[in-house]
Motif scaffolding. Structure first.
Motif, short mmCIF file in Angstrom:
data_model
loop_
_atom_site.label_atom_id
_atom_site.label_comp_id
_atom_site.label_asym_id
_atom_site.label_seq_id
_atom_site.Cartn_x
_atom_site.Cartn_y
_atom_site.Cartn_z
N PRO A 131 0.80 -1.23 0.00
CA PRO A 131 0.00 0.00 0.00
C PRO A 131 0.83 1.28 0.00
O PRO A 131 0.52 2.23 -0.73
CB PRO A 131 -0.85 -0.13 1.27
CG PRO A 131 -0.99 -1.61 1.45
CD PRO A 131 0.32 -2.19 1.02
N ARG A 132 1.89 1.32 0.82
CA ARG A 132 2.70 2.54 0.88
C ARG A 132 3.46 2.74 -0.42
O ARG A 132 3.69 3.89 -0.84
CB ARG A 132 3.68 2.44 2.05
CG ARG A 132 3.94 3.76 2.77
CD ARG A 132 2.66 4.49 3.08
NE ARG A 132 2.86 5.61 3.99
CZ ARG A 132 2.06 6.65 4.04
NH1 ARG A 132 1.03 6.72 3.21
NH2 ARG A 132 2.25 7.64 4.89
N ARG B 155 2.31 1.98 -3.33
CA ARG B 155 1.33 2.54 -4.26
C ARG B 155 1.15 4.04 -4.02
O ARG B 155 0.98 4.81 -4.97
CB ARG B 155 -0.02 1.83 -4.11
CG ARG B 155 -0.01 0.38 -4.55
CD ARG B 155 -1.40 -0.20 -4.51
NE ARG B 155 -1.36 -1.66 -4.46
CZ ARG B 155 -2.42 -2.43 -4.36
NH1 ARG B 155 -3.62 -1.90 -4.31
NH2 ARG B 155 -2.29 -3.74 -4.33
N ASP B 156 1.18 4.44 -2.75
CA ASP B 156 1.09 5.86 -2.44
C ASP B 156 2.24 6.63 -3.08
O ASP B 156 2.05 7.69 -3.67
CB ASP B 156 1.12 6.08 -0.92
CG ASP B 156 -0.11 5.53 -0.22
OD1 ASP B 156 -1.14 5.32 -0.90
OD2 ASP B 156 -0.03 5.30 1.00
N ALA C 7 1.81 6.77 -6.89
CA ALA C 7 0.79 7.74 -7.30
C ALA C 7 1.37 9.15 -7.34
O ALA C 7 1.13 9.91 -8.30
CB ALA C 7 -0.40 7.68 -6.36
N LEU C 8 2.14 9.50 -6.32
CA LEU C 8 2.73 10.84 -6.28
C LEU C 8 3.83 10.99 -7.32
O LEU C 8 4.00 12.05 -7.92
CB LEU C 8 3.28 11.11 -4.88
CG LEU C 8 2.21 11.16 -3.77
CD1 LEU C 8 2.85 11.33 -2.40
CD2 LEU C 8 1.22 12.29 -4.03
N ARG D 26 5.05 15.20 1.47
CA ARG D 26 3.63 14.83 1.44
C ARG D 26 3.34 13.64 2.35
O ARG D 26 2.30 13.59 3.01
CB ARG D 26 3.23 14.52 -0.01
CG ARG D 26 1.75 14.28 -0.23
CD ARG D 26 0.96 15.57 -0.19
NE ARG D 26 1.36 16.48 -1.25
CZ ARG D 26 0.83 16.46 -2.49
NH1 ARG D 26 -0.10 15.58 -2.80
NH2 ARG D 26 1.23 17.35 -3.38
N LEU D 27 4.26 12.67 2.36
CA LEU D 27 4.02 11.45 3.13
C LEU D 27 4.72 11.44 4.49
O LEU D 27 4.68 10.43 5.20
CB LEU D 27 4.49 10.23 2.31
CG LEU D 27 3.75 10.00 0.98
CD1 LEU D 27 4.32 8.78 0.27
CD2 LEU D 27 2.25 9.82 1.21
N LEU E 218 -3.98 5.47 -10.90
CA LEU E 218 -3.53 6.03 -9.63
C LEU E 218 -3.46 7.55 -9.66
O LEU E 218 -3.49 8.20 -8.63
CB LEU E 218 -2.15 5.47 -9.25
CG LEU E 218 -2.07 3.97 -8.93
CD1 LEU E 218 -0.64 3.60 -8.56
CD2 LEU E 218 -3.03 3.61 -7.81
#
Length: 216
Positions: free
Chosen positions: A157-158, A160-161, A164-165, A178-179, A214
């Motif tokens: 999941p992380r 994918r985050d 996406a960015l 951002r994260l 995404l």
């Protein structure tokens, strides 16, 4: 300080690029080459942060030189700087591992911004080139979306985050902000993502992110 290598077989072009880059005190030109073979040798010796390569050079063209530089110096980001904007060159440049494709007719400030962008882990394309690439992505998305979504299932999941960015065009520093990561953590994530997705560079990963939905 961002260390830059310039490679072009035309002395006047090298001189012009040198003059533009020297207007930014944060950029240092560590080497200049007049052919692709010399560029590869100098990149291995100086390990620059960014290599600016022309496409049509003697001994070894810029696209072949980009592949060898990326293989021998993975920490060097490559920008293809050329007068030729044909689709074939764009595809080959991105396949060679280049992080940027800029036309020589661009504004000097855009050249400096491009060098800084790829040094920071982002990608850069001349506006005219970007429009064509985006148009090709949009045409390909309906038929390739399913395959892209299947490929990103391998990511945590992380990851994918981060993907996406990355696909939205953010640099490593911007993704970290951002994260709420440190930038080194983002670099580790990006490296793992490229390996898991079996893509060669951030541009190809960004394409996959768009195809998978995404990126809005």
């Amino acid at each position: 300080m961002i260390r830059v290598l310039i490679a072009d077989d035309e002395p006047m072009i090298r001189s012009g690029v040198r003059a533009i880059l020297r207007t930014d005190p944060g950029l240092e030109i560590v080497a200049e080459a007049s052919d692709g073979g010399e560029a590869v040798t100098l990149a291995a010796h100086h390990l620059p942060d960014v290599a600016l390569l022309d496409i049509r050079m003697p001994v070894l063209d810029g696209l072949a030189a980009a592949e060898r530089i990326r293989a021998g110096s993975p920490g060097t980001a490559v920008i293809i700087l050329t007068t030729f904007g044909e689709d074939e060159y764009i595809v080959r440049a991105l396949d060679s591992g280049a992080a940027g494709f800029l036309l020589k007719a661009l504004d000097p400030h855009e050249l400096i911004a491009g060098v800084r962008a790829v040094a920071g882990g982002a990608a850069c394309l001349s506006p005219a080139i970007a429009q064509r690439v985006i148009a090709q992505w949009r045409q390909a998305i309906p038929s390739r979306g399913y395959a892209a979504r299947a490929r990103i299932q391998a990511l945590a999941p992380r990851e994918r985050d981060v993907l996406a960015l990355l696909g939205a065009g953010l640099s490593n520093a911007e993704i970290a902000s951002r994260l709420h990561f440190v930038e080194g953590t983002v670099k580790s994530y990006v490296s793992a993502i490229l390996t898991r997705l079996e893509v060669r560079n951030r541009v190809q990963a960004a394409v996959l992110a768009v195809e998978a939905g995404l990126v809005p």
